[in-house]
Scaffold this motif. Structure first.
Motif, PDB file in Angstrom:
ATOM      1  N   GLN A 170     -11.411   3.250  20.398  1.00  0.00           N
ATOM      2  CA  GLN A 170     -10.543   4.284  20.084  1.00  0.00           C
ATOM      3  C   GLN A 170     -10.743   4.180  18.477  1.00  0.00           C
ATOM      4  O   GLN A 170     -10.272   2.964  17.918  1.00  0.00           O
ATOM      5  N   ILE A 171     -11.029   4.996  17.617  1.00  0.00           N
ATOM      6  CA  ILE A 171     -10.776   4.852  16.088  1.00  0.00           C
ATOM      7  C   ILE A 171      -9.528   5.726  15.809  1.00  0.00           C
ATOM      8  O   ILE A 171      -9.355   6.865  15.767  1.00  0.00           O
ATOM      9  N   THR A 172      -8.338   4.744  15.541  1.00  0.00           N
ATOM     10  CA  THR A 172      -7.034   5.835  15.829  1.00  0.00           C
ATOM     11  C   THR A 172      -5.916   5.133  14.444  1.00  0.00           C
ATOM     12  O   THR A 172      -6.425   4.234  13.901  1.00  0.00           O
ATOM     13  N   LYS A 173      -5.152   5.783  14.267  1.00  0.00           N
ATOM     14  CA  LYS A 173      -4.138   5.464  13.216  1.00  0.00           C
ATOM     15  C   LYS A 173      -3.052   4.707  14.021  1.00  0.00           C
ATOM     16  O   LYS A 173      -2.632   4.829  15.119  1.00  0.00           O
ATOM     17  N   CYS A 174      -2.619   3.625  13.289  1.00  0.00           N
ATOM     18  CA  CYS A 174      -1.396   2.749  13.367  1.00  0.00           C
ATOM     19  C   CYS A 174      -0.526   2.751  12.572  1.00  0.00           C
ATOM     20  O   CYS A 174      -0.732   3.025  11.167  1.00  0.00           O
ATOM     21  N   PHE A 175       0.788   2.459  12.817  1.00  0.00           N
ATOM     22  CA  PHE A 175       1.939   2.689  11.838  1.00  0.00           C
ATOM     23  C   PHE A 175       2.789   1.447  11.870  1.00  0.00           C
ATOM     24  O   PHE A 175       3.320   1.076  12.858  1.00  0.00           O
ATOM     25  N   ARG A 176       2.994   0.996  10.770  1.00  0.00           N
ATOM     26  CA  ARG A 176       3.940  -0.173  10.563  1.00  0.00           C
ATOM     27  C   ARG A 176       4.841  -0.211   9.372  1.00  0.00           C
ATOM     28  O   ARG A 176       4.076  -0.041   8.291  1.00  0.00           O
ATOM     29  N   ASP A 177       5.987  -0.199   9.681  1.00  0.00           N
ATOM     30  CA  ASP A 177       6.906  -0.116   8.451  1.00  0.00           C
ATOM     31  C   ASP A 177       7.320  -1.544   8.073  1.00  0.00           C
ATOM     32  O   ASP A 177       8.116  -2.161   8.106  1.00  0.00           O
ATOM     33  N   GLU A 178       6.477  -2.046   7.065  1.00  0.00           N
ATOM     34  CA  GLU A 178       6.534  -3.380   6.765  1.00  0.00           C
ATOM     35  C   GLU A 178       6.011  -3.417   5.013  1.00  0.00           C
ATOM     36  O   GLU A 178       5.889  -2.387   4.459  1.00  0.00           O
ATOM     37  N   ASP A 179       6.539  -4.364   4.300  1.00  0.00           N
ATOM     38  CA  ASP A 179       6.381  -4.468   2.792  1.00  0.00           C
ATOM     39  C   ASP A 179       4.495  -4.644   2.647  1.00  0.00           C
ATOM     40  O   ASP A 179       3.909  -5.008   3.509  1.00  0.00           O
TER      41      ASP A 179
END
Length: 612
Positions: free
Chosen positions: A212-221
């Motif tokens: 899968q070519i997909t979006k990922c999300f991380r709330d990091e600096d």
């Protein structure tokens, strides 16, 4: 409306009448003849507007930069001496018969060929920024990379399967982006940091080869190679071992680079995590820089220089030497001012200072001074007098220092030394001095880093944490150490590194519930906590889960490396700033009270007195 793209009109269309659509990149009035450089996503073509066609010429006199226009005209050869070899259309021009303004433009806030734009200006006016050839080339390359990945995976039997964007919050190393549920009061979805658990479930479900070519999300600096939302080439496969997985996806990356930018990446050396940290202080070493650490911790325990002896005798301490060939050459080496600047630089990484020795003449020493104390007249540094002969001799031998070299030292906790001297190694190698003196070779230097430790000890939490994630399989025979000696456990994890950037990483996964339980025990995750957070995966592993593994590549990072851009923001159409803001849409933004009430959310006013 259009018969050809502007940038694709060549001498092959000589004598034909073509219809083109695009934007006016520049209008030039040459004494009665108007030239229009017309631009679309494929490039430029020169359009000649002759006053013999009065109606058309009247329109041409009024077009300006960024007008959207349609041109119909005859393709003809450019006059001698005006050929532009930098353009596909550089040998021809289009004699305009008809010119239609499809839409005029107000004066743009900047010229599209201005190379000195601030990033704030570019991201605020991103639509115009995306018209620039630099950005269009980057995004077209990104498209071609994605297509090559899909072609390779399709040819090897992989199936593209989507996984949910609204899912359960699970601990994966960074903070989750949370989405409140309107229907389930007080409950939240999380945006996925990766499809990790779902792709493992797909292997249990028997799909065998997933991508899968997909979006990922991380709330990091954020840094230059990070975004709150990024694109991952996510891959998982069953019934392949660690080396088979690496071989397959080394082939994929090699194919992608060859077919998109014509680069042969060559050999991929394999280096253990321990070796990488020992020699470079980094698990993603830039092999283009020809500098290595020399370990000297063992000989510094009893020296009078307390910075070195203190680090050598503390738990988890380290002392290393970094030899810089030619760094002490008179008139061509590293100056005292530059050393002072490097000292401030390493402090960013927690180092308290930067000790050094100039090797002026390695043959001069040791010898007694007038008081009978041993000295090294060939070594120049304030610290030499506080380091005994054996330690100095060992430093010279292990570093391989020669006359005219400069030796920097790092001494502190191992992490600080690795981070600070590792960053210094890169900075010196990439400097003008480094490039001039052969400390930087350039080109493409891929590699695999393997055999990562399963666990890292968190001093603050007083417990072990997973180096990658808690679903990484241990090396065969290491299962029984997970409780008795977690620090000895090596994982079946692997990272692909290119020019100092981690392009992708993954591991063979745990497919047996009993081994997974041992990992949770080592991490002090209780059965109740494991069931609450990962119960759906643990339940699935009981139903004949196959051996499986995979990896994920950062698409943004791959394209950034290919283009030589300084930031992944230059290969993403609508990126966020380093403060996780979209300057184009002004997101994030406030929402009205009605929306908050529907979600059962009340905002708390921050206590500014406490913040002060």
């Amino acid at each position: 409306m259009r018969s050809h793209y502007c940038g694709l009109v060549t001498e092959a269309q000589m004598g034909e009448t073509v219809s083109l659509c695009g934007w006016v990149n520049r209008r030039r009035d040459h004494g009665g003849v108007i030239f229009v450089d017309l631009r679309d996503r494929e490039g430029y073509v020169q359009v000649v507007c002759d006053p013999d066609r009065a109606a058309m010429f009247a329109v041409a006199e009024n077009v300006r930069n960024e007008f959207c226009v349609q041109v119909k005209g005859l393709v003809r050869e450019r006059p001698a001496g005006t050929v532009n070899d930098n353009l596909k259309s550089g040998k021809i021009e289009v004699l305009c018969h008809d010119l239609v303004v499809l839409n005029p433009s107000v004066t743009p806030p900047f010229q599209l060929d201005d190379d000195n734009l601030s990033e704030t200006t570019r991201l605020t006016h991103r639509v115009l920024d995306l018209r620039r050839p630099y950005m269009q080339n980057n995004l077209m390359l990104r498209y071609r990379v994605s297509m090559e990945v899909r072609k390779f995976l399709d040819a090897n039997g992989f199936v593209d399967i989507e996984t949910p964007m609204l899912t359960k919050s699970t601990p994966e190393g960074a903070r989750d982006y949370l989405v409140p549920s309107r229907v389930h009061d007080g409950h939240f979805f999380a945006l996925p940091q990766s499809p990790q658990l779902f792709k493992q479930l797909l292997m249990v479900a028997g799909y065998d080869r997933y991508y899968q070519i997909t979006k990922c999300f991380r709330d990091e600096d954020l840094r230059a190679d990070r975004q709150p939302e990024f694109t991952q080439i996510d891959i998982e496969t069953s019934f392949l071992g660690e080396e088979e997985i690496r071989d397959m996806f080394q082939g994929m990356i090699t194919t992608v680079f060859k077919n998109t930018i014509g680069v042969d990446l060559g050999e991929f050396p394999v280096m253990t995590y321990q070796e990488a940290m020992h020699l470079y202080g980094s698990d993603k070493p830039d092999l283009r820089v020809n500098l290595k650490f020399a370990e000297v911790t063992d000989v510094m325990a009893d020296v009078d220089f307390k910075v070195f002896s203190g680090a050598a005798t503390m738990k988890g301490g380290r002392v290393v030497a970094l030899r810089v060939p030619g760094g002490s050459v008179e008139g061509g080496g590293i100056s005292r001012g530059e050393i002072d600047a490097y000292t401030e630089f390493v402090k960013i990484y927690g180092a308290k200072g930067l000790a050094y020795i100039r090797v002026n003449d390695a043959a001069k020493g040791p010898c007694p001074d007038d008081k009978g104390k041993s000295t090294w007249p060939g070594l120049q540094s304030p610290i030499v007098k506080n380091i005994h002969d054996k330690a100095l001799q060992t430093v010279l031998e292990r570093s391989g220092a020669q006359n005219g070299d400069l030796i920097f030292f790092g001494a502190d906790k191992a992490k600080i030394v690795n981070d600070a001297i590792g960053a210094l190694r890169i900075k010196i190698g990439h400097s003008e001095f480094g490039k001039k003196n052969g400390l930087f070779t350039g080109g493409w230097r891929p590699m695999w880093v393997v055999d990562f430790p399963m666990f890292e000890y968190d001093d603050e939490a007083e417990r072990y944490t997973a180096t990658h994630h808690p679903f990484t399989a241990p090396k065969d025979g290491h299962e029984d150490w997970m409780v008795s000696a977690p620090e000895k456990c090596i994982s079946k994890g692997y990272d692909m590194v290119l020019n100092g950037w981690e392009m992708g990483g993954g591991s063979v996964r745990i497919h047996r519930a009993d081994v997974q339980q041992k990992v949770f025990d080592a991490l002090k995750i209780t059965p109740e906590e494991a069931q609450l957070k990962f119960g759906f995966l643990l339940d699935a592993l009981q139903y004949g889960a196959p051996p499986h593994g995979g990896l994920a590549f950062g698409l943004d990072r791959i394209v950034t490396l290919m283009t030589g851009a300084e930031s992944i923001r230059d290969v993403i159409a609508f990126p966020k700033t380093q403060r996780a803001q979209c300057l184009l849409t002004q997101a994030p933004s406030a929402v009205d009270e009605k929306q908050l009430r529907e979600l059962h959310i009340r905002l708390r006013t921050p206590d500014l007195t406490k913040a002060v």
